[in-house]
Design a protein around this motif. Structure first.
Motif, PDB file in Angstrom:
ATOM      1  N   LYS A 234      11.264   6.322  -4.928  1.00 53.61           N
ATOM      2  CA  LYS A 234      12.331   6.740  -5.833  1.00 53.61           C
ATOM      3  C   LYS A 234      12.479   8.256  -5.855  1.00 53.61           C
ATOM      4  O   LYS A 234      13.255   8.803  -6.634  1.00 53.61           O
ATOM      5  N   ASP A 235      11.678   8.936  -5.042  1.00 51.27           N
ATOM      6  CA  ASP A 235      11.670  10.397  -5.045  1.00 51.27           C
ATOM      7  C   ASP A 235      11.456  10.832  -3.591  1.00 51.27           C
ATOM      8  O   ASP A 235      10.501  10.388  -2.939  1.00 51.27           O
ATOM      9  N   LEU A 236      12.345  11.695  -3.102  1.00 48.83           N
ATOM     10  CA  LEU A 236      12.272  12.085  -1.691  1.00 48.83           C
ATOM     11  C   LEU A 236      10.975  12.834  -1.365  1.00 48.83           C
ATOM     12  O   LEU A 236      10.439  12.719  -0.269  1.00 48.83           O
ATOM     13  N   ARG A 237      10.450  13.571  -2.361  1.00 45.64           N
ATOM     14  CA  ARG A 237       9.192  14.273  -2.095  1.00 45.64           C
ATOM     15  C   ARG A 237       8.066  13.268  -1.818  1.00 45.64           C
ATOM     16  O   ARG A 237       7.202  13.519  -0.974  1.00 45.64           O
ATOM     17  N   ASP A 238       8.091  12.132  -2.521  1.00 44.77           N
ATOM     18  CA  ASP A 238       7.082  11.094  -2.269  1.00 44.77           C
ATOM     19  C   ASP A 238       7.188  10.548  -0.843  1.00 44.77           C
ATOM     20  O   ASP A 238       6.176  10.177  -0.243  1.00 44.77           O
ATOM     21  N   VAL A 239       8.412  10.471  -0.322  1.00 46.34           N
ATOM     22  CA  VAL A 239       8.571   9.987   1.057  1.00 46.34           C
ATOM     23  C   VAL A 239       7.838  10.930   2.007  1.00 46.34           C
ATOM     24  O   VAL A 239       7.054  10.498   2.862  1.00 46.34           O
ATOM     25  N   VAL A 240       8.062  12.231   1.820  1.00 48.89           N
ATOM     26  CA  VAL A 240       7.415  13.201   2.714  1.00 48.89           C
ATOM     27  C   VAL A 240       5.897  13.166   2.503  1.00 48.89           C
ATOM     28  O   VAL A 240       5.124  13.205   3.464  1.00 48.89           O
ATOM     29  N   SER A 241       5.465  13.026   1.233  1.00 47.49           N
ATOM     30  CA  SER A 241       4.014  12.913   0.951  1.00 47.49           C
ATOM     31  C   SER A 241       3.417  11.684   1.623  1.00 47.49           C
ATOM     32  O   SER A 241       2.280  11.709   2.091  1.00 47.49           O
ATOM     33  N   PHE A 242       4.199  10.597   1.641  1.00 45.56           N
ATOM     34  CA  PHE A 242       3.712   9.375   2.292  1.00 45.56           C
ATOM     35  C   PHE A 242       3.407   9.645   3.769  1.00 45.56           C
ATOM     36  O   PHE A 242       2.337   9.288   4.280  1.00 45.56           O
ATOM     37  N   TYR A 243       4.367  10.288   4.460  1.00 37.75           N
ATOM     38  CA  TYR A 243       4.121  10.611   5.873  1.00 37.75           C
ATOM     39  C   TYR A 243       2.865  11.482   6.019  1.00 37.75           C
ATOM     40  O   TYR A 243       2.086  11.315   6.940  1.00 37.75           O
ATOM     41  N   ALA A 244       2.677  12.408   5.064  1.00 36.27           N
ATOM     42  CA  ALA A 244       1.556  13.354   5.172  1.00 36.27           C
ATOM     43  C   ALA A 244       0.211  12.702   4.868  1.00 36.27           C
ATOM     44  O   ALA A 244      -0.824  13.128   5.389  1.00 36.27           O
ATOM     45  N   THR A 245       0.197  11.668   3.999  1.00 38.87           N
ATOM     46  CA  THR A 245      -1.097  11.163   3.498  1.00 38.87           C
ATOM     47  C   THR A 245      -1.309   9.664   3.698  1.00 38.87           C
ATOM     48  O   THR A 245      -2.269   9.118   3.161  1.00 38.87           O
ATOM     49  N   ARG A 246      -0.410   8.988   4.455  1.00 35.17           N
ATOM     50  CA  ARG A 246      -0.602   7.544   4.635  1.00 35.17           C
ATOM     51  C   ARG A 246      -2.000   7.262   5.168  1.00 35.17           C
ATOM     52  O   ARG A 246      -2.689   6.358   4.687  1.00 35.17           O
ATOM     53  N   ASN A 247      -2.446   8.055   6.144  1.00 33.29           N
ATOM     54  CA  ASN A 247      -3.767   7.800   6.736  1.00 33.29           C
ATOM     55  C   ASN A 247      -4.904   8.402   5.924  1.00 33.29           C
ATOM     56  O   ASN A 247      -5.975   7.811   5.838  1.00 33.29           O
ATOM     57  N   SER A 248      -4.668   9.560   5.291  1.00 31.62           N
ATOM     58  CA  SER A 248      -5.787  10.234   4.606  1.00 31.62           C
ATOM     59  C   SER A 248      -6.037   9.659   3.217  1.00 31.62           C
ATOM     60  O   SER A 248      -7.136   9.743   2.701  1.00 31.62           O
ATOM     61  N   ASP A 249      -5.014   9.074   2.594  1.00 29.44           N
ATOM     62  CA  ASP A 249      -5.188   8.599   1.217  1.00 29.44           C
ATOM     63  C   ASP A 249      -4.474   7.256   1.014  1.00 29.44           C
ATOM     64  O   ASP A 249      -3.594   7.118   0.160  1.00 29.44           O
ATOM     65  N   PRO A 250      -4.859   6.229   1.804  1.00 33.14           N
ATOM     66  CA  PRO A 250      -4.113   4.973   1.760  1.00 33.14           C
ATOM     67  C   PRO A 250      -4.132   4.286   0.387  1.00 33.14           C
ATOM     68  O   PRO A 250      -3.204   3.560   0.055  1.00 33.14           O
ATOM     69  N   LYS A 251      -5.165   4.558  -0.433  1.00 34.51           N
ATOM     70  CA  LYS A 251      -5.224   3.916  -1.761  1.00 34.51           C
ATOM     71  C   LYS A 251      -4.083   4.379  -2.650  1.00 34.51           C
ATOM     72  O   LYS A 251      -3.642   3.653  -3.539  1.00 34.51           O
ATOM     73  N   ARG A 252      -3.622   5.612  -2.410  1.00 38.20           N
ATOM     74  CA  ARG A 252      -2.501   6.127  -3.198  1.00 38.20           C
ATOM     75  C   ARG A 252      -1.266   5.257  -3.003  1.00 38.20           C
ATOM     76  O   ARG A 252      -0.441   5.112  -3.889  1.00 38.20           O
ATOM     77  N   TRP A 253      -1.143   4.669  -1.816  1.00 37.01           N
ATOM     78  CA  TRP A 253       0.087   3.931  -1.485  1.00 37.01           C
ATOM     79  C   TRP A 253      -0.082   2.429  -1.562  1.00 37.01           C
ATOM     80  O   TRP A 253       0.862   1.705  -1.855  1.00 37.01           O
ATOM     81  N   TYR A 254      -1.286   1.943  -1.274  1.00 35.29           N
ATOM     82  CA  TYR A 254      -1.455   0.492  -1.134  1.00 35.29           C
ATOM     83  C   TYR A 254      -2.361  -0.121  -2.198  1.00 35.29           C
ATOM     84  O   TYR A 254      -2.721  -1.290  -2.113  1.00 35.29           O
ATOM     85  N   GLY A 255      -2.805   0.679  -3.176  1.00 30.97           N
ATOM     86  CA  GLY A 255      -3.692   0.140  -4.190  1.00 30.97           C
ATOM     87  C   GLY A 255      -5.145   0.192  -3.741  1.00 30.97           C
ATOM     88  O   GLY A 255      -5.445   0.689  -2.645  1.00 30.97           O
ATOM     89  N   PRO A 256      -6.061  -0.365  -4.579  1.00 32.40           N
ATOM     90  CA  PRO A 256      -7.510  -0.197  -4.392  1.00 32.40           C
ATOM     91  C   PRO A 256      -8.019  -0.603  -3.009  1.00 32.40           C
ATOM     92  O   PRO A 256      -8.974  -0.035  -2.506  1.00 32.40           O
ATOM     93  N   LYS A 257      -7.382  -1.611  -2.386  1.00 32.37           N
ATOM     94  CA  LYS A 257      -7.884  -2.027  -1.063  1.00 32.37           C
ATOM     95  C   LYS A 257      -7.540  -1.013   0.020  1.00 32.37           C
ATOM     96  O   LYS A 257      -8.214  -0.920   1.047  1.00 32.37           O
ATOM     97  N   GLY A 258      -6.475  -0.281  -0.204  1.00 31.04           N
ATOM     98  CA  GLY A 258      -6.115   0.762   0.757  1.00 31.04           C
ATOM     99  C   GLY A 258      -5.660   0.243   2.103  1.00 31.04           C
ATOM    100  O   GLY A 258      -5.766   0.939   3.111  1.00 31.04           O
ATOM    101  N   ILE A 259      -5.192  -1.022   2.148  1.00 30.82           N
ATOM    102  CA  ILE A 259      -4.643  -1.501   3.424  1.00 30.82           C
ATOM    103  C   ILE A 259      -3.171  -1.895   3.243  1.00 30.82           C
ATOM    104  O   ILE A 259      -2.789  -2.384   2.179  1.00 30.82           O
ATOM    105  N   PRO A 260      -2.344  -1.652   4.290  1.00 32.66           N
ATOM    106  CA  PRO A 260      -0.911  -1.911   4.174  1.00 32.66           C
ATOM    107  C   PRO A 260      -0.644  -3.272   3.544  1.00 32.66           C
ATOM    108  O   PRO A 260      -1.216  -4.283   3.958  1.00 32.66           O
ATOM    109  N   ASN A 261       0.205  -3.283   2.500  1.00 36.61           N
ATOM    110  CA  ASN A 261       0.327  -4.478   1.655  1.00 36.61           C
ATOM    111  C   ASN A 261       1.685  -5.171   1.749  1.00 36.61           C
ATOM    112  O   ASN A 261       1.994  -6.003   0.920  1.00 36.61           O
TER     113      ASN A 261
END
Ligand code: HEC
Length: 328
Positions: A234-261
């Motif tokens: 819902k926020d374009l900055r989050d989109v760019v953050s996702f690209y920057a941290t998908r691999n380094s901080d997967p729990k931020r995006w996918y919850g406690p398991k940290g795997i693509p959901n």
């Protein structure tokens, strides 16, 4: 998907190069329509969109609209006597409109910049650098651009290819309440899986592309309210953050398991992980600093077109139309 700049979209096909096989083109996030003419007809009948009963009922509405005469002038005086042909012609008319400059004005600051008519701020300049840097954002390797060409259509910010990028599941979508439901993009459920064409090597199966969605142009992306095929962001900055941290901080995006959901486990392997910024081990940290994320965001905002002029020269006057969207 936005309809702006849509007329540059090629037909659906498999692009085979020495390095890769990629599905490319077609309209909608899953590429299910081959042409803008066919795409335009989808929302008219889709139950979740305009929900008209059938083609004939849409045609009846056109036939009683103030612009019915214009439709007959263009497609023949008997056109309304053949509802299925008239319905197709609605798509033809809408696609013709989409090819006008009204929907592809190329009037952004970026377009001014490549023609030497505007200067970027230091932040926008750095954002473009990070966007293009093959070791940083590497965004331009997919969202293609050519700032040394003064021709705006050389910078569409998409090559129309399909990828699975691991977008998180959007629980606000009602059908996602069912844990066994997955939107697999190219593999359905809103389309049938495309047949592999003869140029595709025999060892490649269509399953490799399940979960992929068509890359959008980033022109006017800053004007959206939600991003990606499922509107998760819902926020374009989050989109760019996702690209920057998908691999380094997967729990931020996918919850406690940290795997693509948002893909069944059989297809998680289809998610891009072999190129910057998606090829980093978690231990390498974010691909971009917070400052670089802000800079990319500033660059993305240069891709927004100038506000539309109220009187586009290519829009015919709609005589007698009340509250017409063109304001005349
Ligand atoms: C591997 C190719 C690839 C790379 C690299 C890439 N993107 Fe994308 N991008 C895509 C695809 C595919 C989508 C659509 C994905 C979806 O919705 O499932 C997308 C969608 C987007 C969207 C959402 C557009 C919309 O209308 O909803 C934005 C914004 C975006 N990308 C920005 C970037 C930025 C910034 C970078 C660099 C940090 C980048 N992309 C790198 C392939 C890529």
């Amino acid at each position: 998907m936005s309809n702006a700049y849509t007329s540059f979209t090629p037909k659906f096909q498999f692009r085979v190069t020495a390095e890769d096989v990629d599905p490319v083109g077609g309209f909608f996030w899953d590429g299910r329509s081959d042409t803008a003419e066919l795409q335009a007809l989808g929302p008219l009948l889709n139950k979740l969109e305009m929900n008209n009963k059938d083609a004939a009922s849409v045609v009846r509405k056109i036939a009683s609209a103030p612009y019915a005469q214009m439709f007959k002038d263009e497609f023949g005086s008997q056109i309304f006597n053949n509802p299925s042909l008239a319905f197709q012609k609605i798509g033809v008319a809408i696609a013709a409109f989409e090819r006008t400059s009204a929907l592809q004005p190329f009037s952004s600051k970026y377009d001014q910049f490549i023609q030497g008519k505007a200067k970027f701020t230091p932040q926008e300049t750095n954002g473009m650098k990070v966007f293009m840097d093959a070791n940083k954002g590497n965004c331009a390797s997919c969202h293609t651009m050519n700032p040394s060409s003064p021709k705006p259509s050389d910078s569409l910010f998409t090559d129309f290819a399909f990828y699975a990028t691991g977008i998180p599941r959007n629980m606000a979508i009602p059908r996602n309440a069912n844990p066994s439901f997955y939107d697999l993009g190219l593999c359905g459920p809103d389309r049938t899986k495309p047949a592999l064409t003869s140029n595709v090597p025999a060892n490649i199966s269509i399953e490799k592309f399940c979960g992929t969605f068509r890359m959008t142009s980033l022109r006017n992306t800053a004007e959206r309210k939600a991003w990606m095929h499922n509107g998760f962001f819902k926020d374009l900055r989050d989109v760019v953050s996702f690209y920057a941290t998908r691999n380094s901080d997967p729990k931020r995006w996918y919850g406690p398991k940290g795997i693509p959901n948002d893909l069944p486990s059989a297809y998680v392997g289809n998610i891009v992980s072999d190129r910057v910024p998606f090829n980093r081990p978690a231990s390498a940290g974010p691909a971009l600093t917070e400052r670089e994320i802000d800079d990319v965001l500033a660059f993305l905002k240069t891709l927004s077109d100038a506000p539309a002029q109220p009187q586009g020269p290519e829009v015919p006057p709609l005589v007698g139309v009340k509250n017409n969207p063109f304001g005349r």
